[in-house]
Design a protein around this motif. Sequence first.
Motif, PDB file in Angstrom:
ATOM      1  N   ASP A  84      10.124  97.493 -86.017  1.00 57.93           N
ATOM      2  CA  ASP A  84      10.828  96.329 -86.592  1.00 57.93           C
ATOM      3  C   ASP A  84      10.069  95.726 -87.778  1.00 57.93           C
ATOM      4  O   ASP A  84      10.647  94.996 -88.583  1.00 57.93           O
ATOM      5  CB  ASP A  84      11.017  95.233 -85.530  1.00 57.93           C
ATOM      6  N   TRP A  96      17.818 104.020 -93.737  1.00 54.39           N
ATOM      7  CA  TRP A  96      18.136 105.046 -92.733  1.00 54.39           C
ATOM      8  C   TRP A  96      16.895 105.581 -92.026  1.00 54.39           C
ATOM      9  O   TRP A  96      16.939 105.982 -90.869  1.00 54.39           O
ATOM     10  CB  TRP A  96      18.902 106.205 -93.391  1.00 54.39           C
ATOM     11  N   LYS A  97      15.761 105.557 -92.740  1.00 49.95           N
ATOM     12  CA  LYS A  97      14.527 106.071 -92.138  1.00 49.95           C
ATOM     13  C   LYS A  97      14.061 105.199 -90.967  1.00 49.95           C
ATOM     14  O   LYS A  97      13.405 105.683 -90.055  1.00 49.95           O
ATOM     15  CB  LYS A  97      13.413 106.132 -93.186  1.00 49.95           C
ATOM     16  N   ASP A 153      15.993 103.746 -88.791  1.00 50.11           N
ATOM     17  CA  ASP A 153      16.755 104.205 -87.619  1.00 50.11           C
ATOM     18  C   ASP A 153      16.188 105.517 -87.079  1.00 50.11           C
ATOM     19  O   ASP A 153      16.057 105.707 -85.869  1.00 50.11           O
ATOM     20  CB  ASP A 153      18.232 104.414 -87.991  1.00 50.11           C
ATOM     21  N   VAL A 154      15.844 106.437 -88.004  1.00 54.97           N
ATOM     22  CA  VAL A 154      15.298 107.729 -87.576  1.00 54.97           C
ATOM     23  C   VAL A 154      13.951 107.520 -86.879  1.00 54.97           C
ATOM     24  O   VAL A 154      13.682 108.102 -85.819  1.00 54.97           O
ATOM     25  CB  VAL A 154      15.129 108.686 -88.787  1.00 54.97           C
ATOM     26  N   ARG A 166      12.880 104.884 -85.313  1.00 53.94           N
ATOM     27  CA  ARG A 166      13.092 104.243 -84.008  1.00 53.94           C
ATOM     28  C   ARG A 166      13.573 105.271 -82.978  1.00 53.94           C
ATOM     29  O   ARG A 166      13.074 105.327 -81.850  1.00 53.94           O
ATOM     30  CB  ARG A 166      14.135 103.138 -84.184  1.00 53.94           C
ATOM     31  N   ALA A 167      14.513 106.115 -83.398  1.00 46.41           N
ATOM     32  CA  ALA A 167      15.078 107.105 -82.473  1.00 46.41           C
ATOM     33  C   ALA A 167      14.025 108.149 -82.076  1.00 46.41           C
ATOM     34  O   ALA A 167      13.894 108.503 -80.894  1.00 46.41           O
ATOM     35  CB  ALA A 167      16.281 107.788 -83.117  1.00 46.41           C
TER      36      ALA A 167
END
Lengths: 271, 143
Positions: free
Chosen positions: A244, A254-255, A257-258, A260-261
């Motif tokens: 965060d 977008w990175k 999100d990647v 975090r996933a």
Amino acid sequence: MELLRPSSLDELDGGVFVAGGTEVVPLLRDGILQTTSLVDLRAIVPRGVRDGRIGAGTTLAELESAQVPDALREACRLAASPQLRRMGTVGGNLLQSTRCWYWRLRYPCRLHGGDRCHAAEGEHREHAIFANDFCVSAHPSDVAAALLALDARLHTSRRNLPLAALYRLPDEADRRTTTLEPGEAILEIEVPPAEASVYLKAMDRRRWSFPQVGVAAARTGARTRIAFAGVAPIPWLLDGETVDAATPLPRTAWKVDVARALLRRALAELG
Amino acid sequence: MKLVVNGEEHVVEVPVETSLAEVLRDELGLTGTKVACNEGHCGACTVQVDGMPVLSCITLAHTVSGRVTTIEGLRDHPLVAAFVRADAVQCGFCTPGQVVSAAALVAASPEPTVDEIRHAMAGNICRCGTYPKIEEAILHWRD
């Protein structure tokens, strides 16, 4: 340009060091590295793995099948094509330069000593989401992320230091991304044992590409260390912060999100 | 400097910055080795040094001490006929590098599985997309 082949550490005296050549040769050809002496380190840098100590001249292909923690083996396996893994050394991999296209094309950017970050203003979909206020380049080393998570230490020709201390963020006064001094060579990497470790990597294509995001996680006792590749100008240790804390650019959100996933998956795999 | 290529010793005088690919092609006339990206991404320039596939475009000739094998040295290798049988060639520019990598694979593992083939050949890019045919050629290289 002359090629020197020193046979002992005492003979090291400046110049550009080369071992596998996969990083240095293209940079010399592009004029980004300039020197009158190229120094072939292969006769003086240790190679092979013994008692948790890795010779800096060990190739990625050798590490891929060595008795080393899973995260490191996997980072080596995913790092590059078979030919490159057979040529490139682990010491050289830690000293890779960014893949920022502006930097590679020799734009007069901040990393080259200039006063603009062309990527921040221009094309930056593969660039940094952490520590990107001065330079938004992303560090490409999978192996560095794995070794940071594993809390590795370096032995150079002059000192011993935690891997994290090899790297520094570039700033107005000093544009370098490492603390290695001219004439200083990485000799060995000491990797403490981990109970479990993992490296996961998102790439543009399925095989052999630089990381969009790479995440390494290593668990020892109650402690889990997490480090990322491809998210900051240097390999990024998540130290008391979470994903965060990222500060993405308009086209790098977008990175986050990647990252975090991948992190969620890595922690699940650690168990 | 001395360089052993396909079993023959050569003496060449070139600047330090000269790549192995440049020596092979321009000094020794062995133009079977192709240069495409010239920065180590594509695998077209792959040759063997002591049996191991390496990228000759980013290898400095002066740093090579092992024995070099190029596509010319593999002229009679059964893989060459296997590539023809499987029609594993379209434009053909990547083919020398593909055969050199494949030759190292079958030397280490004479009956490679599809997974082994995909792993060992991942560093040789074919923009025509002949991958399924290349896989077939390697699977049946001794037929």
